[in-house]
Every structure is written in structure tokens, then in C-alpha cells.
Design a protein around this motif. Structure first.
Motif, PDB file in Angstrom:
ATOM      1  N   GLY A   1       0.774  -1.239   0.000  1.00 42.49           N
ATOM      2  CA  GLY A   1       0.000   0.000   0.000  1.00 42.49           C
ATOM      3  C   GLY A   1       0.803   1.284   0.000  1.00 42.49           C
ATOM      4  O   GLY A   1       0.222   2.369  -0.066  1.00 42.49           O
ATOM      5  N   GLN A   2       2.138   1.204   0.068  1.00 45.94           N
ATOM      6  CA  GLN A   2       2.947   2.420   0.077  1.00 45.94           C
ATOM      7  C   GLN A   2       3.193   2.880  -1.367  1.00 45.94           C
ATOM      8  O   GLN A   2       4.304   2.857  -1.889  1.00 45.94           O
ATOM      9  CB  GLN A   2       4.265   2.178   0.816  1.00 45.94           C
ATOM     10  N   TRP A   3       2.108   3.367  -1.997  1.00 45.33           N
ATOM     11  CA  TRP A   3       2.132   3.743  -3.415  1.00 45.33           C
ATOM     12  C   TRP A   3       3.106   4.865  -3.715  1.00 45.33           C
ATOM     13  O   TRP A   3       3.626   4.978  -4.831  1.00 45.33           O
ATOM     14  CB  TRP A   3       0.729   4.154  -3.850  1.00 45.33           C
ATOM     15  N   TRP A   4       3.359   5.729  -2.698  1.00 45.40           N
ATOM     16  CA  TRP A   4       4.191   6.907  -2.942  1.00 45.40           C
ATOM     17  C   TRP A   4       5.619   6.542  -3.335  1.00 45.40           C
ATOM     18  O   TRP A   4       6.313   7.331  -3.962  1.00 45.40           O
ATOM     19  CB  TRP A   4       4.203   7.792  -1.684  1.00 45.40           C
ATOM     20  N   ARG A   5       6.059   5.349  -2.990  1.00 52.79           N
ATOM     21  CA  ARG A   5       7.402   4.923  -3.365  1.00 52.79           C
ATOM     22  C   ARG A   5       7.562   4.826  -4.887  1.00 52.79           C
ATOM     23  O   ARG A   5       8.668   4.955  -5.409  1.00 52.79           O
ATOM     24  CB  ARG A   5       7.734   3.569  -2.720  1.00 52.79           C
ATOM     25  N   CYS A   6       6.471   4.613  -5.599  1.00 48.70           N
ATOM     26  CA  CYS A   6       6.539   4.577  -7.065  1.00 48.70           C
ATOM     27  C   CYS A   6       6.959   5.937  -7.621  1.00 48.70           C
ATOM     28  O   CYS A   6       7.591   6.013  -8.680  1.00 48.70           O
ATOM     29  CB  CYS A   6       5.170   4.197  -7.642  1.00 48.70           C
ATOM     30  N   VAL A   7       6.621   6.999  -6.906  1.00 51.32           N
ATOM     31  CA  VAL A   7       6.969   8.360  -7.339  1.00 51.32           C
ATOM     32  C   VAL A   7       8.305   8.793  -6.752  1.00 51.32           C
ATOM     33  O   VAL A   7       9.181   9.307  -7.466  1.00 51.32           O
ATOM     34  CB  VAL A   7       5.854   9.351  -6.928  1.00 51.32           C
ATOM     35  N   THR A   8       8.489   8.582  -5.450  1.00 54.78           N
ATOM     36  CA  THR A   8       9.707   9.084  -4.804  1.00 54.78           C
ATOM     37  C   THR A   8      10.961   8.405  -5.329  1.00 54.78           C
ATOM     38  O   THR A   8      12.038   9.017  -5.370  1.00 54.78           O
ATOM     39  CB  THR A   8       9.624   8.880  -3.276  1.00 54.78           C
ATOM     40  N   ALA A   9      10.840   7.148  -5.771  1.00 54.57           N
ATOM     41  CA  ALA A   9      12.019   6.443  -6.290  1.00 54.57           C
ATOM     42  C   ALA A   9      12.586   7.116  -7.527  1.00 54.57           C
ATOM     43  O   ALA A   9      13.765   6.949  -7.851  1.00 54.57           O
ATOM     44  CB  ALA A   9      11.654   4.988  -6.613  1.00 54.57           C
ATOM     45  N   LEU A  10      11.754   7.893  -8.236  1.00 55.80           N
ATOM     46  CA  LEU A  10      12.221   8.587  -9.440  1.00 55.80           C
ATOM     47  C   LEU A  10      13.240   9.675  -9.122  1.00 55.80           C
ATOM     48  O   LEU A  10      13.985  10.108 -10.006  1.00 55.80           O
ATOM     49  CB  LEU A  10      11.034   9.218 -10.179  1.00 55.80           C
ATOM     50  N   PHE A  11      13.303  10.113  -7.871  1.00 54.44           N
ATOM     51  CA  PHE A  11      14.183  11.213  -7.490  1.00 54.44           C
ATOM     52  C   PHE A  11      15.415  10.743  -6.718  1.00 54.44           C
ATOM     53  O   PHE A  11      16.155  11.564  -6.186  1.00 54.44           O
ATOM     54  CB  PHE A  11      13.403  12.215  -6.630  1.00 54.44           C
ATOM     55  N   LEU A  12      15.626   9.455  -6.641  1.00 55.86           N
ATOM     56  CA  LEU A  12      16.763   8.911  -5.900  1.00 55.86           C
ATOM     57  C   LEU A  12      17.693   8.170  -6.851  1.00 55.86           C
ATOM     58  O   LEU A  12      17.233   7.540  -7.808  1.00 55.86           O
ATOM     59  CB  LEU A  12      16.273   7.949  -4.812  1.00 55.86           C
ATOM     60  N   HIS A  13      19.002   8.227  -6.570  1.00 61.25           N
ATOM     61  CA  HIS A  13      19.982   7.572  -7.431  1.00 61.25           C
ATOM     62  C   HIS A  13      21.065   6.909  -6.590  1.00 61.25           C
ATOM     63  O   HIS A  13      21.349   7.327  -5.470  1.00 61.25           O
ATOM     64  CB  HIS A  13      20.585   8.579  -8.413  1.00 61.25           C
ATOM     65  N   ALA A  14      21.663   5.886  -7.186  1.00 59.34           N
ATOM     66  CA  ALA A  14      22.655   5.107  -6.453  1.00 59.34           C
ATOM     67  C   ALA A  14      23.931   5.887  -6.212  1.00 59.34           C
ATOM     68  O   ALA A  14      24.560   5.759  -5.157  1.00 59.34           O
ATOM     69  CB  ALA A  14      22.959   3.815  -7.210  1.00 59.34           C
ATOM     70  N   ASP A  15      24.334   6.715  -7.180  1.00 58.14           N
ATOM     71  CA  ASP A  15      25.574   7.479  -7.042  1.00 58.14           C
ATOM     72  C   ASP A  15      25.540   8.632  -8.039  1.00 58.14           C
ATOM     73  O   ASP A  15      24.560   8.793  -8.797  1.00 58.14           O
ATOM     74  CB  ASP A  15      26.807   6.598  -7.281  1.00 58.14           C
ATOM     75  N   ALA A  16      26.604   9.424  -8.050  1.00 55.29           N
ATOM     76  CA  ALA A  16      26.649  10.603  -8.916  1.00 55.29           C
ATOM     77  C   ALA A  16      26.620  10.220 -10.395  1.00 55.29           C
ATOM     78  O   ALA A  16      25.984  10.899 -11.218  1.00 55.29           O
ATOM     79  CB  ALA A  16      27.903  11.430  -8.621  1.00 55.29           C
ATOM     80  N   GLY A  17      27.299   9.124 -10.754  1.00 55.84           N
ATOM     81  CA  GLY A  17      27.292   8.688 -12.148  1.00 55.84           C
ATOM     82  C   GLY A  17      25.897   8.314 -12.624  1.00 55.84           C
ATOM     83  O   GLY A  17      25.491   8.657 -13.747  1.00 55.84           O
ATOM     84  N   HIS A  18      25.158   7.630 -11.767  1.00 56.02           N
ATOM     85  CA  HIS A  18      23.776   7.250 -12.069  1.00 56.02           C
ATOM     86  C   HIS A  18      22.920   8.497 -12.264  1.00 56.02           C
ATOM     87  O   HIS A  18      22.117   8.588 -13.198  1.00 56.02           O
ATOM     88  CB  HIS A  18      23.240   6.392 -10.916  1.00 56.02           C
ATOM     89  N   LEU A  19      23.118   9.474 -11.376  1.00 55.76           N
ATOM     90  CA  LEU A  19      22.370  10.719 -11.464  1.00 55.76           C
ATOM     91  C   LEU A  19      22.685  11.467 -12.754  1.00 55.76           C
ATOM     92  O   LEU A  19      21.779  11.923 -13.468  1.00 55.76           O
ATOM     93  CB  LEU A  19      22.694  11.603 -10.252  1.00 55.76           C
ATOM     94  N   LEU A  20      23.969  11.603 -13.095  1.00 59.24           N
ATOM     95  CA  LEU A  20      24.347  12.354 -14.278  1.00 59.24           C
ATOM     96  C   LEU A  20      23.843  11.693 -15.553  1.00 59.24           C
ATOM     97  O   LEU A  20      23.430  12.373 -16.497  1.00 59.24           O
ATOM     98  CB  LEU A  20      25.869  12.513 -14.323  1.00 59.24           C
ATOM     99  N   ALA A  21      23.874  10.369 -15.605  1.00 64.20           N
ATOM    100  CA  ALA A  21      23.397   9.658 -16.794  1.00 64.20           C
ATOM    101  C   ALA A  21      21.907   9.917 -17.026  1.00 64.20           C
ATOM    102  O   ALA A  21      21.471  10.225 -18.141  1.00 64.20           O
ATOM    103  CB  ALA A  21      23.661   8.166 -16.649  1.00 64.20           C
ATOM    104  N   ASN A  22      21.132   9.817 -15.937  1.00 73.25           N
ATOM    105  CA  ASN A  22      19.697  10.059 -16.078  1.00 73.25           C
ATOM    106  C   ASN A  22      19.393  11.528 -16.352  1.00 73.25           C
ATOM    107  O   ASN A  22      18.478  11.850 -17.120  1.00 73.25           O
ATOM    108  CB  ASN A  22      18.958   9.606 -14.824  1.00 73.25           C
TER     109      ASN A  22
END
Length: 295
Positions: free
Chosen positions: A119-140
Motif C-alpha cells: 500500500g505504500q504507493w508513494w514509493r513509485c513516485v519518490t524512487a524517481l528522485f533517488l539515485h545510487a551514485d553521482a554517475g547514475h544521477l548524471l546519466a539520467n
């Protein structure tokens, strides 16, 4: 015989048609087998045939009138990019700082398949704003910059932002349903592939043909991009990419012809942008509240 040029000049707004235009009109009459004569800058036909000859030439002019393409929307994709960059930056910075060491933003917001299904539906949205590391963030961020810029000029910045969240969130929900309960994932790539799906659907929508042909074209384009961009590394969540793209495709088919949208379509885009921002804030509010309670 009667000169029909004055009537044509008035009807077609060509008050001084040049010789090339008059010759083209004469060819139209020849193709329709009208008896006529082009003599000293005049176009002569039999009086009884004059009205019909004028209608034929006017129909030819209407058919060959240059079609002006709708002007593209202002390139305001920076609005979407700014909003996304702020969320990405804040979530990474606060998580690095520990935020009082009470709440880990990654733990509170990541896509946890088991918790999403509980039932924690909000994780479907919040996960879009989190990244494993800086390289992951820059690629996206790089992929998102290109896609948002392309789509914002076609359908507007608000609708682009809204579809990023909607297709990404739905993609994460479907991925949670398809994966094992202990599956974890983070990253904007689900939304990125949602926008790729929107582009693919738009490409199919713009192509003339039956609905089946349009759908096959969109699917072929989307799956080609998925194969090239979404399945190349061991840590890549192929399921999230696949479901994100699949969720974006129908929206692309729906809004693919909104190029240079104005009026009510522009208002729909503005509402979608505001709704997307409100959804992101609401999702993170719930995530942090539940994270604090769990901590």
C-alpha cells in the motif's frame, strides 16, 4: 469567348497573377478538357463553361495552397528540468547530510516491491528522485535533458513533466507487481523511458495509416530504443525500463498530434504540470512521515 482572369484574381486573392500561374491554370483546364485559349495574357473560355472552369481552378488552388505548420511551443523545457533538478539535488544532499540521522531518504523513498504492494504507493513516485551514485544521477539527468527539451517544444513543459511522473510512477508500480517482494530500485530512468514511450507513441500517431500500423510502428520504435539504451549493464533494472516505456506509449498515441498546442490543450498541459508537482510533494511528504515513524 470570355476572359475569366478577373474572376479568378478576385477569388484567389491573386490580383496580378504572373504568366507561370496563368499557364498552370490553363493546364488545369486542359486536364479537365475545357475548351480554352491563352491569348496575350488572358485566359479565354466559352461563356457557358466559365463558372465551371472558375470552380475547377479555385479547387486546384485550394488543394495546392501551402499548409503552414503550427508554430512550435516556446522552448520552456528548462521549467521541467529545473523542477526535476531541484528534487534530485535536494534528495541526494539531504540524504548525504543524514538529516539529523533519523531518516534515510533512500530507505524512505526507494521502490521497495514488497512495501509498494502493501500500500505504500508513494514509493513509485519518490524512487524517481533517488539515485545510487553521482554517475547514475548524471546519466539520467543527461537523458532527461534531451528528452524533456524535445517533448516540451511539442506538447509543452507542463505536460512533459506530468507524463514523466505519471508514466514513471505507473512503470514502478507494474515493476513491483512483476518482481519478487524483496526487489529494490531507485532512479529516474523509469520516467525517462516513459518519455521515450511518449516519443514513440507520438511518432506512430503522426504516421498515416490504420490504427494497427500506427501501434506497430510505435512499438517497434520504442523497443528498439529499449534494446539500445535500457539493457546494457548488469545493474540496469530492465523491468522498470520496460514498464516505464509501455506506460508512456499510450500517452504518446493520445497527445502525439498536439504539436504547437494552444487553447484548451495548453491549459491541460499547465494543469498536468501543477498536478505533477503536487503529486511529487505529496508523495515525499508521506514517505518522510512514514520514514520518521519507522525510525
Amino acid at each position: 469567348m470570355i476572359d475569366i482572369l478577373p474572376t479568378l484574381a478576385l477569388a484567389t486573392s491573386k490580383h496580378s497573377p504572373d504568366k507561370a500561374t496563368i499557364r498552370a491554370w490553363a493546364l488545369v483546364l486542359s486536364s479537365r478538357r475545357f475548351l480554352h485559349r491563352f491569348d496575350k495574357g488572358t485566359l479565354l473560355v466559352a461563356p457557358a463553361l466559365a463558372p465551371l472552369a472558375v470552380r475547377e481552378i479555385i479547387a486546384y488552388e485550394e488543394e495546392n495552397r501551402p499548409r503552414s505548420r503550427p508554430a512550435p511551443l516556446p522552448d520552456n523545457s528548462w521549467v521541467s528540468l529545473l523542477v526535476i533538478a531541484i528534487f534530485l539535488g535536494l534528495t541526494m544532499w539531504f540524504d548525504a547530510q543524514g538529516l539529523g540521522r533519523r531518516i534515510s531518504w533512500h530507505v524512505a523513498g526507494r521502490a521497495d516491491a514488497g512495501l509498494i504492494l502493501e500500500g505504500q504507493w508513494w514509493r513509485c513516485v519518490t524512487a524517481l528522485f533517488l539515485h545510487a551514485d553521482a554517475g547514475h544521477l548524471l546519466a539520467n539527468a543527461g537523458a532527461l535533458a534531451v528528452l524533456a527539451s524535445l517533448l516540451a517544444r511539442r506538447i509543452g513543459s507542463g505536460l512533459t513533466w506530468g507524463l514523466f511522473l505519471l508514466s514513471g510512477g505507473l512503470g514502478n508500480a507494474l515493476n513491483a507487481w512483476a518482481q519478487a517482494p524483496d526487489h529494490l530500485s531507485v532512479g529516474a530512468s523509469t520516467g525517462v523511458f516513459g518519455l521515450i514511450g511518449v516519443l514513440a507513441g507520438g511518432a506512430g500517431r503522426a504516421e498515416r495509416g490504420s490504427r494497427g500500423q500506427v501501434l506497430l510502428l510505435a512499438l517497434g520504435f520504442g523497443f528498439s530504443l529499449l534494446a539500445m539504451l535500457g539493457a546494457g549493464e548488469e545493474r540496469v533494472d530492465l523491468g522498470a525500463h520496460f514498464f516505464g516505456m509501455c506506460c508512456g506509449l499510450p500517452f504518446g498515441l493520445l497527445v502525439g498530434d498536439w504539436h504547437g498546442a494552444t487553447g484548451w490543450k495548453a491549459r491541460v498541459g499547465a494543469v498536468c504540470g501543477a498536478a505533477g508537482l503536487a503529486l511529487a510533494v505529496w508523495a515525499w511528504t508521506l514517505a518522510l512521515e512514514n520514514g520518521a515513524l519507522a525510525g
